[in-house]
Design a protein around this motif. Structure first.
Motif, PDB file in Angstrom:
ATOM      1  N   UNK A  56     -42.180 -13.485 -28.505  1.00 28.58           N
ATOM      2  CA  UNK A  56     -41.748 -14.432 -30.505  1.00 28.58           C
ATOM      3  C   UNK A  56     -40.369 -13.315 -31.100  1.00 28.58           C
ATOM      4  N   UNK A  57     -39.791 -11.870 -30.319  1.00 28.01           N
ATOM      5  CA  UNK A  57     -38.458 -11.106 -30.969  1.00 28.01           C
ATOM      6  C   UNK A  57     -37.471 -11.889 -30.610  1.00 28.01           C
ATOM      7  N   UNK A  58     -37.492 -12.381 -29.193  1.00 19.70           N
ATOM      8  CA  UNK A  58     -36.133 -13.343 -28.699  1.00 19.70           C
ATOM      9  C   UNK A  58     -36.093 -14.030 -29.738  1.00 19.70           C
ATOM     10  N   UNK A  59     -37.486 -15.402 -29.715  1.00 18.13           N
ATOM     11  CA  UNK A  59     -37.119 -16.758 -30.613  1.00 18.13           C
ATOM     12  C   UNK A  59     -36.791 -15.949 -32.074  1.00 18.13           C
ATOM     13  N   UNK A  60     -37.027 -14.853 -32.392  1.00 22.94           N
ATOM     14  CA  UNK A  60     -37.241 -15.490 -34.411  1.00 22.94           C
ATOM     15  C   UNK A  60     -35.914 -14.181 -34.150  1.00 22.94           C
ATOM     16  N   UNK A  61     -35.252 -13.578 -33.493  1.00 24.91           N
ATOM     17  CA  UNK A  61     -34.205 -12.765 -33.713  1.00 24.91           C
ATOM     18  C   UNK A  61     -32.847 -13.576 -34.835  1.00 24.91           C
ATOM     19  N   UNK A  62     -32.693 -13.195 -36.450  1.00 22.82           N
ATOM     20  CA  UNK A  62     -32.025 -13.370 -36.666  1.00 22.82           C
ATOM     21  C   UNK A  62     -31.339 -12.227 -37.218  1.00 22.82           C
ATOM     22  N   UNK A  63     -30.659 -12.060 -38.233  1.00 28.66           N
ATOM     23  CA  UNK A  63     -29.089 -11.459 -39.083  1.00 28.66           C
ATOM     24  C   UNK A  63     -29.432 -12.059 -40.627  1.00 28.66           C
ATOM     25  N   UNK A  64     -30.076 -11.260 -41.607  1.00 31.51           N
ATOM     26  CA  UNK A  64     -30.253 -11.790 -42.400  1.00 31.51           C
ATOM     27  C   UNK A  64     -28.374 -11.495 -42.950  1.00 31.51           C
ATOM     28  N   UNK A  65     -28.319 -12.170 -44.343  1.00 25.69           N
ATOM     29  CA  UNK A  65     -27.506 -12.390 -45.447  1.00 25.69           C
ATOM     30  C   UNK A  65     -27.280 -11.109 -45.407  1.00 25.69           C
ATOM     31  N   UNK A  66     -28.131  -9.725 -46.024  1.00 26.62           N
ATOM     32  CA  UNK A  66     -28.872  -8.473 -46.341  1.00 26.62           C
ATOM     33  C   UNK A  66     -28.402  -8.078 -45.464  1.00 26.62           C
ATOM     34  N   UNK A  67     -28.751  -8.273 -44.007  1.00 22.51           N
ATOM     35  CA  UNK A  67     -27.917  -7.385 -43.114  1.00 22.51           C
ATOM     36  C   UNK A  67     -26.708  -6.681 -42.243  1.00 22.51           C
ATOM     37  N   UNK A  68     -26.297  -7.943 -42.709  1.00 22.52           N
ATOM     38  CA  UNK A  68     -24.799  -8.996 -42.657  1.00 22.52           C
ATOM     39  C   UNK A  68     -23.960  -8.469 -43.895  1.00 22.52           C
ATOM     40  N   UNK A  69     -24.673  -8.287 -44.874  1.00 25.96           N
ATOM     41  CA  UNK A  69     -23.432  -7.730 -45.788  1.00 25.96           C
ATOM     42  C   UNK A  69     -23.455  -6.251 -45.797  1.00 25.96           C
ATOM     43  N   UNK A  70     -24.265  -5.943 -45.634  1.00 23.47           N
ATOM     44  CA  UNK A  70     -24.464  -3.788 -45.198  1.00 23.47           C
ATOM     45  C   UNK A  70     -23.649  -3.855 -43.765  1.00 23.47           C
ATOM     46  N   UNK A  71     -23.672  -4.932 -43.280  1.00 27.02           N
ATOM     47  CA  UNK A  71     -22.661  -4.185 -41.863  1.00 27.02           C
ATOM     48  C   UNK A  71     -21.763  -4.029 -42.009  1.00 27.02           C
ATOM     49  N   UNK A  72     -21.163  -5.706 -43.162  1.00 27.24           N
ATOM     50  CA  UNK A  72     -19.571  -5.595 -43.643  1.00 27.24           C
ATOM     51  C   UNK A  72     -19.206  -4.508 -44.692  1.00 27.24           C
ATOM     52  N   UNK A  73     -20.193  -3.939 -45.060  1.00 25.73           N
ATOM     53  CA  UNK A  73     -20.174  -3.431 -46.301  1.00 25.73           C
ATOM     54  C   UNK A  73     -19.880  -1.894 -45.708  1.00 25.73           C
ATOM     55  N   UNK A  74     -20.368  -1.033 -44.268  1.00 29.12           N
ATOM     56  CA  UNK A  74     -19.939  -0.190 -44.031  1.00 29.12           C
ATOM     57  C   UNK A  74     -18.787   0.135 -43.285  1.00 29.12           C
ATOM     58  N   UNK A  75     -18.503  -1.138 -43.270  1.00 28.48           N
ATOM     59  CA  UNK A  75     -16.494  -0.635 -42.336  1.00 28.48           C
ATOM     60  C   UNK A  75     -16.672  -0.779 -40.726  1.00 28.48           C
ATOM     61  N   UNK A  76     -17.632  -0.321 -40.648  1.00 30.74           N
ATOM     62  CA  UNK A  76     -17.689  -0.226 -38.565  1.00 30.74           C
ATOM     63  C   UNK A  76     -17.398  -1.419 -38.146  1.00 30.74           C
TER      64      UNK A  76
END
Length: 451
Positions: A56-76
């Motif tokens: 179920x985890x493998x089928x449903x794994x997605x990165x949300x807009x909020x998660x992507x924005x946070x990853x971009x924000x931290x600059x890593x």
């Protein structure tokens, strides 16, 4: 409760490695396998569990807009990784042992075949899911084997290490053979039967213990169980006997009494005598409170008249063995076998299969651990369950999984049914797998380590 689906519920280094894989064009097909390096003390075998949640985890794994924005924000991380994650979908294959299957050290219970960045990214959560449910199912099986004729109920939610752990412990123990759980959400989510009695606080809130029993009985007359150890257990049993005729006039039967403290085996004997003398021969005795395998051995030794048992802390924490020495390791990349050679943590390379042989009575006698295409006598234990990132074939129901686990236990050899197995189950490494390890070492210039 939805299982935790946040894509960031992972280790930092998974994203760091994916970024490095993309930058170095390491995106060919990889094969990873999940296995347990060694069995915990006092364990002669383990029971696989958690596959449904892993898929179920493998089928449903997605990165949300909020998660992507946070990853971009931290600059890593760079833009290439962010774009990759924005479009991430698991596209690989999974082969696995069915849930409820018994297995041994180094035998893979799950294999992931996918582009290297995908197979790497899912590591942390797969280990998290499979390790815990396998751990709890393997603990629960020991209890089932020691108390085969008892009603066993999971009482562990309040002592579990988090809500998800409590819910999944209910599932894993049910697979292993428990009758049910006290966790109400497990019934809603999985259809697991729930059981409940009453707390000492209910009795304490009344000035009279008999009044507490009667109030509870009339409020909850079905499958009535009364908790009798708030004050004096034997005196409370006599109060139940005195109250029972009045309840019977209203169509209410006292199905069981529960003992949650003291010396339950001794108290059960005296309570059984009181109940029988009062005409309550059909009223059962349910025990709980700090019960583990050694307690169950004591119950059997003393022939304690206990009909049901609630297991909490020792089950949901697997108190005597709270973790498995498990791993998810790269076994093949770009069509070539790979292996780890670290001291004490060396792995066998390649895609593998486990073949199990049985005697004429259907009891397990030996496994052979081999390369995937190397055919051997016996039953292959690892099967295809996912292609192209989607589950294939009919999915087993929880009752089906539970029935498979029960059948596995029926085929367990007598020496492995003991609480402390003295003879290890034979697992042979095939010549073809040994040769593949030599090939992998020679290619990497590690042949000197073989000597």
């Amino acid at each position: 409760m939805e299982p935790f689906q946040e894509a960031l519920l992972t280790d930092l280094y998974q994203l760091t490695m994916v970024q490095a894989y993309l930058e170095s064009s390491q995106i060919d097909t990889a094969v990873f396998e999940f296995f347990v390096r060694k069995l915990p003390p006092q364990r002669g075998f383990l029971m696989a569990a958690g596959l449904e949640q892993a898929l179920d985890f493998l089928e449903r794994l997605r990165f949300s807009t909020d998660e992507l924005n946070w990853l971009e924000k931290i600059g890593r991380f760079n833009a290439r990784l962010i774009d990759y994650l924005a479009n991430f979908r698991f596209s690989g294959e999974v082969h696995a042992m069915p849930e409820g299957t018994l297995f041994f050290r180094n035998e893979p219970i799950l294999r992931v075949t996918a582009p290297l960045p995908e197979a790497q990214l899912v590591e942390t959560r797969l280990i998290n899911i499979l390790q815990f449910q396998t751990l709890i199912a393997s603990k629960a099986v020991r209890i089932v084997l020691l108390a085969p004729d008892k009603l066993l109920v999971d009482f562990g939610l309040r002592r579990a290490h988090g809500a998800d752990a409590g819910l999944m412990a209910a599932r894993a123990s049910y697979i292993a053979g428990f009758a049910g759980t006290a966790t109400l959400l497990a019934e809603k989510a999985f259809g697991i039967p729930t059981y409940g009695t009453m707390a000492h606080s209910f009795v304490q809130s009344f000035d009279d213990e008999t009044a507490a029993f009667e109030a509870f009985a009339r409020a909850r007359p079905q499958n009535l169980t009364l908790l009798i150890d708030t004050y004096d257990t034997e005196a409370a049993a006599r109060k139940v006997v005195a109250l029972a005729p009045r309840l019977k006039e209203s169509g209410i039967a006292v199905r069981a009494v529960r003992i949650d403290s003291g010396h339950p085996a001794q108290l059960a004997k005296s309570v059984r005598g009181i109940l029988d003398a009062g005409g309550l021969q059909e009223t059962g005795i349910f025990a709980s409170g700090g019960i583990d395998e050694e307690t169950l051995v004591g119950f059997a030794r003393q022939n304690a008249p206990i009909d049901g048992i609630g297991i909490g802390t020792s089950l949901v924490t697997s108190f005597d063995a709270p973790a498995l020495d498990c791993a998810y390791k790269l076994q093949e990349y770009a069509g070539l076998p790979r292996r780890k050679r670290s001291t004490g943590k060396a792995t066998w390379p390649g895609r593998k299969q486990v073949w199990r042989r049985y005697d004429r009575d259907g009891r397990m006698i030996a496994d052979i651990f081999s390369t995937e295409g190397d055919l051997h006598e016996g039953e292959p234990l690892i099967h295809s369950v996912m292609e192209g990132g989607r589950r294939i074939g009919p999915q087993p129901s929880l009752p089906d999984i539970r029935a498979h686990a029960r059948h596995e236990l029926e085929r367990l050899p007598a020496e492995l049914r003991e609480i402390s197995p003295l003879v290890p189950y034979p697992v042979q490494v095939s010549p073809s797998l040994e040769q593949l390890a030599v090939v992998a070492d020679e290619r990497m210039g590690l042949q000197e380590l073989q000597r």
